[in-house]
Design a protein around this motif. Sequence first.
Motif, mmCIF file in Angstrom:
data_model
loop_
_atom_site.group_PDB
_atom_site.id
_atom_site.type_symbol
_atom_site.label_atom_id
_atom_site.label_comp_id
_atom_site.label_asym_id
_atom_site.label_seq_id
_atom_site.Cartn_x
_atom_site.Cartn_y
_atom_site.Cartn_z
ATOM 1 N N ILE A 161 2.877 4.393 -0.951
ATOM 2 C CA ILE A 161 2.321 3.039 -0.855
ATOM 3 C C ILE A 161 3.393 2.013 -1.186
ATOM 4 O O ILE A 161 3.598 1.040 -0.453
ATOM 5 C CB ILE A 161 1.108 2.882 -1.790
ATOM 6 N N PHE A 201 6.256 -1.245 1.177
ATOM 7 C CA PHE A 201 6.615 -2.635 0.862
ATOM 8 C C PHE A 201 8.105 -2.924 1.045
ATOM 9 O O PHE A 201 8.499 -4.089 1.140
ATOM 10 C CB PHE A 201 6.262 -2.965 -0.596
ATOM 11 N N ILE A 225 4.880 -9.572 1.394
ATOM 12 C CA ILE A 225 3.504 -9.425 0.932
ATOM 13 C C ILE A 225 2.914 -10.832 0.849
ATOM 14 O O ILE A 225 3.533 -11.735 0.276
ATOM 15 C CB ILE A 225 3.459 -8.748 -0.450
ATOM 16 N N LYS A 282 -1.403 -10.083 8.465
ATOM 17 C CA LYS A 282 -1.037 -8.803 9.066
ATOM 18 C C LYS A 282 -0.458 -9.006 10.461
ATOM 19 O O LYS A 282 0.569 -8.428 10.829
ATOM 20 C CB LYS A 282 -2.251 -7.881 9.131
ATOM 21 N N GLY A 285 1.790 -6.131 3.130
ATOM 22 C CA GLY A 285 0.812 -5.946 2.074
ATOM 23 C C GLY A 285 0.136 -7.255 1.753
ATOM 24 O O GLY A 285 0.573 -8.330 2.177
ATOM 25 N N LEU A 298 -3.795 -2.791 5.378
ATOM 26 C CA LEU A 298 -2.583 -2.925 4.573
ATOM 27 C C LEU A 298 -2.866 -2.587 3.112
ATOM 28 O O LEU A 298 -3.980 -2.790 2.626
ATOM 29 C CB LEU A 298 -2.047 -4.356 4.652
ATOM 30 N N PRO A 299 -1.858 -2.104 2.371
ATOM 31 C CA PRO A 299 -2.028 -1.897 0.933
ATOM 32 C C PRO A 299 -2.349 -3.215 0.237
ATOM 33 O O PRO A 299 -1.813 -4.271 0.595
ATOM 34 C CB PRO A 299 -0.669 -1.363 0.478
ATOM 35 N N ASP A 325 -5.080 -0.861 -4.097
ATOM 36 C CA ASP A 325 -4.091 0.216 -4.198
ATOM 37 C C ASP A 325 -3.220 0.079 -5.438
ATOM 38 O O ASP A 325 -2.775 1.077 -6.012
ATOM 39 C CB ASP A 325 -3.202 0.217 -2.950
#
Length: 226
Positions: A4, A8, A13, A38, A44, A62-63, A95
């Motif tokens: 996970i 990244f 993010i 996204k 993320g 996405l995480p 997550d």
Amino acid sequence: MNPIINTFKGGLIVSCQALEAEPLFGSETMGKMALAAKKGGAVGIRANTGIDIIEIKKAVSLPIIGLVKQNYEDSEIYITPTIKEVDEVIRAGADIIAFDATNRIRPNGQTITEFVEAVKEKYPNQLLMGDISTLEEGIFAADLGVDMISTTLCGYTPYTSQYHSFNKDLLTNLVNETNIPIVAEGGIDTPELAAECIRLGAYAVVVGSAITRPQEITKRFVQELP
């Protein structure tokens, strides 16, 4: 490296959050914001509250770095300050859990060490991100066993209030003096600065207001007009 966290690496993010007084407040809107992020290439999402996390998970795969902002009368800490907020984020399916990892006392007199130990005891396999404001706090958080460190709180603690823009020195020092992923966050307001953070060694970059708060973006434009 955890798979996970590995997703990244070198990426953006997007922090999808809105306060109650803001026009975009609401879980449905945050879900749409996450989907837009996204489609723009985000790797993320950082999200606040269980209800927002649940809605965002419906919109994207996405995480998610989850947190809960909650004020307590006996502490200055408001980013996931107690195990109650951790439970909420876990139930929602985040997550990674983000929390204030400064050295300030938490609600009910709990120290950062006691908090991390309690979280690890209850959720031994949970990934943790420590939000810090100084190099010393980052090193301490790393020693406690967090999986990632974020510079989120630099400029937002009483002893770092002199910083009004992103602190590049903090980033580079954390990269040099710890051995876990360092996430650049807080005051990153241009693509150029985000790219520079990656070049300085940031594992990833979190951007919030410059992408997801149109009222603040509008103010910046208005203030520059002659």
